[in-house]
Design a protein around this motif. Structure first.
Motif, mmCIF file in Angstrom:
data_model
loop_
_atom_site.group_PDB
_atom_site.id
_atom_site.type_symbol
_atom_site.label_atom_id
_atom_site.label_comp_id
_atom_site.label_asym_id
_atom_site.label_seq_id
_atom_site.Cartn_x
_atom_site.Cartn_y
_atom_site.Cartn_z
ATOM 1 N N ILE A 1 47.679 37.628 40.098
ATOM 2 C CA ILE A 1 47.891 38.279 38.805
ATOM 3 C C ILE A 1 46.969 37.706 37.731
ATOM 4 O O ILE A 1 46.688 38.351 36.726
ATOM 5 C CB ILE A 1 49.369 38.159 38.384
ATOM 6 C CG1 ILE A 1 49.708 39.236 37.354
ATOM 7 C CG2 ILE A 1 49.691 36.758 37.886
ATOM 8 C CD1 ILE A 1 51.175 39.422 37.142
ATOM 9 N N ASP A 2 46.475 36.472 37.940
ATOM 10 C CA ASP A 2 45.540 35.876 36.996
ATOM 11 C C ASP A 2 44.129 36.442 37.146
ATOM 12 O O ASP A 2 43.326 36.350 36.219
ATOM 13 C CB ASP A 2 45.484 34.363 37.193
ATOM 14 C CG ASP A 2 46.755 33.672 36.750
ATOM 15 O OD1 ASP A 2 47.119 32.657 37.367
ATOM 16 O OD2 ASP A 2 47.390 34.159 35.791
ATOM 17 N N LEU A 3 43.825 37.016 38.304
ATOM 18 C CA LEU A 3 42.457 37.442 38.594
ATOM 19 C C LEU A 3 42.342 38.940 38.863
ATOM 20 O O LEU A 3 41.273 39.517 38.669
ATOM 21 C CB LEU A 3 41.918 36.668 39.811
ATOM 22 C CG LEU A 3 41.817 35.156 39.632
ATOM 23 C CD1 LEU A 3 41.675 34.476 40.976
ATOM 24 C CD2 LEU A 3 40.637 34.811 38.736
ATOM 25 N N ALA A 4 43.410 39.558 39.315
ATOM 26 C CA ALA A 4 43.359 40.979 39.662
ATOM 27 C C ALA A 4 44.698 41.636 39.343
ATOM 28 O O ALA A 4 45.455 41.993 40.246
ATOM 29 C CB ALA A 4 43.018 41.150 41.143
ATOM 30 N N PRO A 5 45.025 41.812 38.069
ATOM 31 C CA PRO A 5 46.313 42.439 37.701
ATOM 32 C C PRO A 5 46.254 43.954 37.853
ATOM 33 O O PRO A 5 46.376 44.705 36.877
ATOM 34 C CB PRO A 5 46.484 42.003 36.245
ATOM 35 C CG PRO A 5 45.091 41.864 35.721
ATOM 36 C CD PRO A 5 44.265 41.359 36.883
ATOM 37 N N ILE A 6 46.076 44.413 39.080
ATOM 38 C CA ILE A 6 45.972 45.849 39.339
ATOM 39 C C ILE A 6 47.375 46.450 39.370
ATOM 40 O O ILE A 6 48.228 45.990 40.131
ATOM 41 C CB ILE A 6 45.255 46.095 40.673
ATOM 42 C CG1 ILE A 6 43.840 45.489 40.623
ATOM 43 C CG2 ILE A 6 45.174 47.583 40.985
ATOM 44 C CD1 ILE A 6 43.109 45.546 41.945
ATOM 45 N N PRO A 7 47.635 47.468 38.546
ATOM 46 C CA PRO A 7 48.991 48.036 38.514
ATOM 47 C C PRO A 7 49.410 48.574 39.870
ATOM 48 O O PRO A 7 48.628 49.213 40.582
ATOM 49 C CB PRO A 7 48.869 49.164 37.487
ATOM 50 C CG PRO A 7 47.687 48.798 36.653
ATOM 51 C CD PRO A 7 46.742 48.099 37.576
ATOM 52 N N GLY A 8 50.651 48.294 40.238
ATOM 53 C CA GLY A 8 51.199 48.814 41.478
ATOM 54 C C GLY A 8 51.686 50.248 41.329
ATOM 55 O O GLY A 8 51.394 50.931 40.337
ATOM 56 N N PHE A 9 52.443 50.655 42.317
ATOM 57 C CA PHE A 9 52.886 52.045 42.333
ATOM 58 C C PHE A 9 53.695 52.388 41.089
ATOM 59 O O PHE A 9 53.608 53.500 40.561
ATOM 60 C CB PHE A 9 53.713 52.299 43.600
ATOM 61 C CG PHE A 9 54.095 53.730 43.806
ATOM 62 C CD1 PHE A 9 53.187 54.631 44.336
ATOM 63 C CD2 PHE A 9 55.351 54.187 43.470
ATOM 64 C CE1 PHE A 9 53.539 55.966 44.518
ATOM 65 C CE2 PHE A 9 55.717 55.512 43.648
ATOM 66 C CZ PHE A 9 54.803 56.406 44.180
ATOM 67 N N GLU A 10 54.518 51.419 40.621
ATOM 68 C CA GLU A 10 55.333 51.698 39.441
ATOM 69 C C GLU A 10 54.779 51.058 38.176
ATOM 70 O O GLU A 10 55.425 51.030 37.142
ATOM 71 C CB GLU A 10 56.781 51.231 39.677
ATOM 72 C CG GLU A 10 56.939 49.767 40.022
ATOM 73 C CD GLU A 10 56.932 48.855 38.816
ATOM 74 O OE1 GLU A 10 56.118 47.910 38.819
ATOM 75 O OE2 GLU A 10 57.704 49.090 37.882
ATOM 76 N N GLY A 11 53.540 50.574 38.258
ATOM 77 C CA GLY A 11 52.861 50.087 37.071
ATOM 78 C C GLY A 11 52.799 48.591 36.901
ATOM 79 O O GLY A 11 52.081 48.097 36.029
ATOM 80 N N THR A 12 53.545 47.834 37.710
ATOM 81 C CA THR A 12 53.541 46.385 37.593
ATOM 82 C C THR A 12 52.683 45.780 38.701
ATOM 83 O O THR A 12 52.843 46.144 39.873
ATOM 84 C CB THR A 12 54.972 45.823 37.700
ATOM 85 O OG1 THR A 12 55.768 46.414 36.689
ATOM 86 C CG2 THR A 12 54.970 44.316 37.527
#
Length: 704
Positions: free
Chosen positions: A73-84
């Motif tokens: 999450i520090d390097l690749a905070p890519i949103p998941g299916f529900e946005g988190t």
């Protein structure tokens, strides 16, 4: 009722904000990481430039880290299916292989209330031992993905959770590549500056053929003979009868077009198709049209819309980006050559892709041999696509981090620069300032206070032997000294000191720019006002201690290269960290040592500087680069006049009158005496009895 709805709306917004904030940063501490790694492994401190912990081993105490651990999450905070975003703890060894991927936190509905976390935990176990140097993809129940080979690794997907595991895979790869590029020597992302954006108002009506010729549509053509050459050395080489009979026939015509550019998108999809695409497009998504013609096809009849074409991969800067079908139905572009299969593909949001940068579309070509349990071999062909820059706007690149550090300290640098300019003028033309003892004392004390309070305590510009040993250690390990750029104040003082080596020698830094030296000088003056008389060490002892500085310097430099742990302890011979860097806010043994040195300097002038300081020894060696003998002397200096020698608190003047520049701190007292008719004995005699002064040669000037 409206009030209740408004309250519910506010609560939902607050909950969403709370989830976003809680997902925005890593949650583990160094202690949490240490619990996962037992002896002989050791968890180090995070470097300032990367949120990752180095893992070292007691078996290689001086070696590089054997692994790096970091939260995705520090390097690749890519949103998941529900946005988190997923929060994964990833362990990467120094060769770029995944040692472990642990799920710390996830909010995917399918794994919370649907399938449960079991399939997810089984999925992430597959990363163990996989190398970032390969293209790691996720299989699907629908597409025809090539199997594992020298360049590709295919992970078993999770049925009913395809989107979630693909986002997880992108998260793992993006975070892992960030660490691998920063610490493992992986090729960096192509440095084209910040990602470009298509110019939304630029549209030119162009034909398909025109766009191909200018590179706006990428094209790769392979004949059967060229494809046959790809399979040379494999068991399927020469197995294709059609290729042998038709070597000049087209096996693959591959076209790629970046559709976000209006000129390209409208030419390929048509005006209505382009408008439909734009309506369905999410912010920050990139879209391409890919078409093929020939025996090698983009997809076959088993392909399921909305999934990933198994034989096409997009790479940028070595990082793979998964492309998924946009589920549009592109028609044959106007004026285009025959196209057998075509898809509109999109990358996930926040992919970090630069659409105006070089993009490598890797097409996997399949060949089989035999009918019962056939042998399957894959080979890859790459289309390098670089859309014309003029279709894009590119924001100016941000300054490098080191330059930002300089910009942040602009006020300090200007202030110190002005002070150095004043000091340069005084040293270059010292007569006026030094002629009056009172004027020189006021200026010198004011500058020493500036050096101590502003340069030392405030701006943290104290040069130290630690910088020298750190440079030795860095160079010995084959690394660069680029980190010095992040300390602009110290680097400015270093550069100025280096120049002064050639002009005035070592004394410019030691006498004027060393904060601890200034503290000693001011402490001595306080002692004089309290009635404490100065003392001098016996000449023999003074020479032994003076030479001892060089022994300390040599030991620290050798330890920095050969035994860094010893060097880290040995540099504590300097009290600079205690007295200047932390302002005496340290454990009592260090404070007691620094205070003891200050007390010693009250009795024996600049005791530490002259007899213990390894940095001073280095400065003395640097001072041997001096090109000028800039301190004026007369033939009568020392023969018979001894005024300057007796008043020199540094014992830097020989009985014969010559200046020992290696010991001179450039206090300018002797320069003032030389020009002052009230203090210089030869000038006094010349004024009272010019004839007598001339007879004994007291009016002749010499330089030592």
């Amino acid at each position: 009722m409206p009030s209740i709805q408004r309250l519910i709306h506010i609560l939902v917004c607050l909950l969403t904000l709370t989830l976003a904030l809680s997902a925005g940063a890593g949650e583990l501490t160094r202690a949490d990481i240490a619990k996962r790694f037992g002896p002989p492994l050791h968890v180090g401190e995070q470097p300032p430039d990367l949120p990752a912990w180095p893992i070292s081993t007691e078996l290689e105490p001086d070696g590089p880290p054997v692994a790096w651990v970091f939260e995705s999450i520090d390097l690749a905070p890519i949103p998941g299916f529900e946005g988190t975003p997923f929060d994964l703890l990833i362990t990467l060894d120094r060769d770029g292989r995944f040692m472990n991927v642990e799920v710390l936190r996830q909010h995917e509905p399918v794994f919370l209330s649907g399938l449960g976390e079991g399939p997810l935990l089984n999925f992430v176990k597959q990363y163990e031992g996989k190398s970032l140097k390969k293209n790691i993809t996720v299989s699907t129940a629908y597409g025809d993905l090539p199997g594992n080979d020298d360049m590709r690794v295919v992970l078993d997907g999770v049925t009913k959770a395809t989107a979630s595991v693909r986002i997880l895979n992108q998260t793992v790869l993006t975070a892992g590549l960030a660490v691998a590029r920063a610490k493992l020597g992986f090729a960096p992302v192509v440095n084209t500056g910040p990602p470009a954006t298509p110019k939304p108002d630029l549209f030119e009506r162009k034909s398909f053929d025109q766009l191909v010729k200018e590179g706006a549509i990428g094209h790769l053509r392979l004949t059967e003979a060229q494809v046959e050459k790809l399979f040379e050395g494999t068991d399927v080489a020469g197995w294709d009868d059609y290729a042998k009979a038709h070597p000049d026939a087209v096996n693959l015509d591959l076209y790629v077009a970046y559709l976000n550019v209006p000129t390209i998108g409208r030419a390929v999809l048509g005006d209505s198709g382009y408008a439909t695409m734009r309506k369905s497009l999410n912010t920050e998504q990139h879209v391409w049209w890919v078409g093929t013609h020939g025996r090698s096809k983009l997809v076959d009849e088993h392909f399921v819309r909305g999934t990933t074409p198994g034989n096409l991969t997009l790479l940028q800067g070595g990082a793979p980006l998964e492309l998924r079908d946009f589920d549009l139905d592109p028609q044959q572009p106007a004026g285009a050559p025959p196209i057998d299969t075509a898809l509109v593909l999109r990358a996930p949001p926040l992919s970090g892709l630069d659409p105006a940068g070089k993009q490598d579309f890797v097409f996997s070509i399949k060949r089989t041999r035999g009918q019962f349990r056939p042998e399957v071999v894959y080979r890859e062909a790459t289309l390098t696509y670089l859309p014309p820059e003029r279709y894009f706007d590119r924001p100016p690149p941000p300054p490098p981090d080191w330059l930002l550090a300089w910009m942040d300290r602009k006020v300090e640098l200007i202030t110190i620069g002005v002070a150095l300019g004043i000091l340069t003028l005084v040293l270059a033309r010292p007569r006026w300032m030094s002629l009056s003892a009172r004027r020189l004392a006021i200026f010198r004390n004011a500058f020493l206070v500036f050096t101590l309070a502003y340069l030392g305590w405030f701006a943290q510009g104290q040069l130290s032997i630690v910088q020298l040993t750190g440079a030795v250690k860095t160079l010995w390990q084959g690394n660069s000294l680029a980190s010095f750029l992040y300390d602009p104040v110290s680097l400015l003082i270093m550069a100025f000191t280096l120049v002064t080596f050639f002009v005035w020698g070592r004394g410019t830094f030691c006498g004027w720019l060393c904060p601890f030296g200034a503290l000693q000088d001011l402490s001595t003056q306080l002692g004089r006002k309290l009635g404490i008389k100065a003392r001098r060490l016996p000449p023999t002892l003074a020479r032994v201690l003076d030479r001892g500085r060089y022994v300390i310097l040599a030991a620290l430099v050798a330890a920095a290269a050969l035994e860094p742990t010893w060097a880290e302890r040995g540099v504590e011979v300097e009290p600079f960290k205690t007295a200047i860097t932390v302002g005496f806010d340290r454990a009592w043994p260090f404070v007691l040592y620094a205070v003891a040195l200050l007390v010693a300097s009250v009795f024996y002038y600049k005791f530490f500087c002259r007899f213990l300081c390894p940095l001073g020894a280095f400065m003395t060696l640097g001072g041997k680069l001096r090109l000028l003998k800039w301190l004026p002397r007369r033939a009568a200096c020392g023969q018979p006049c001894q005024t300057c020698r007796h008043r020199c608190q540094y014992d830097a003047i020989e009985p014969a009158g010559a200046i020992r520049y290696d010991d001179c701190f450039q206090c300018l007292d002797c320069v003032g005496i030389y020009h002052d008719e009230q203090r210089c004995a030869p000038l006094l005699l010349m004024r009272k009895n010019p004839a007598a002064a001339s007879r004994i040669g007291m009016t002749d000037k010499i330089t030592s």
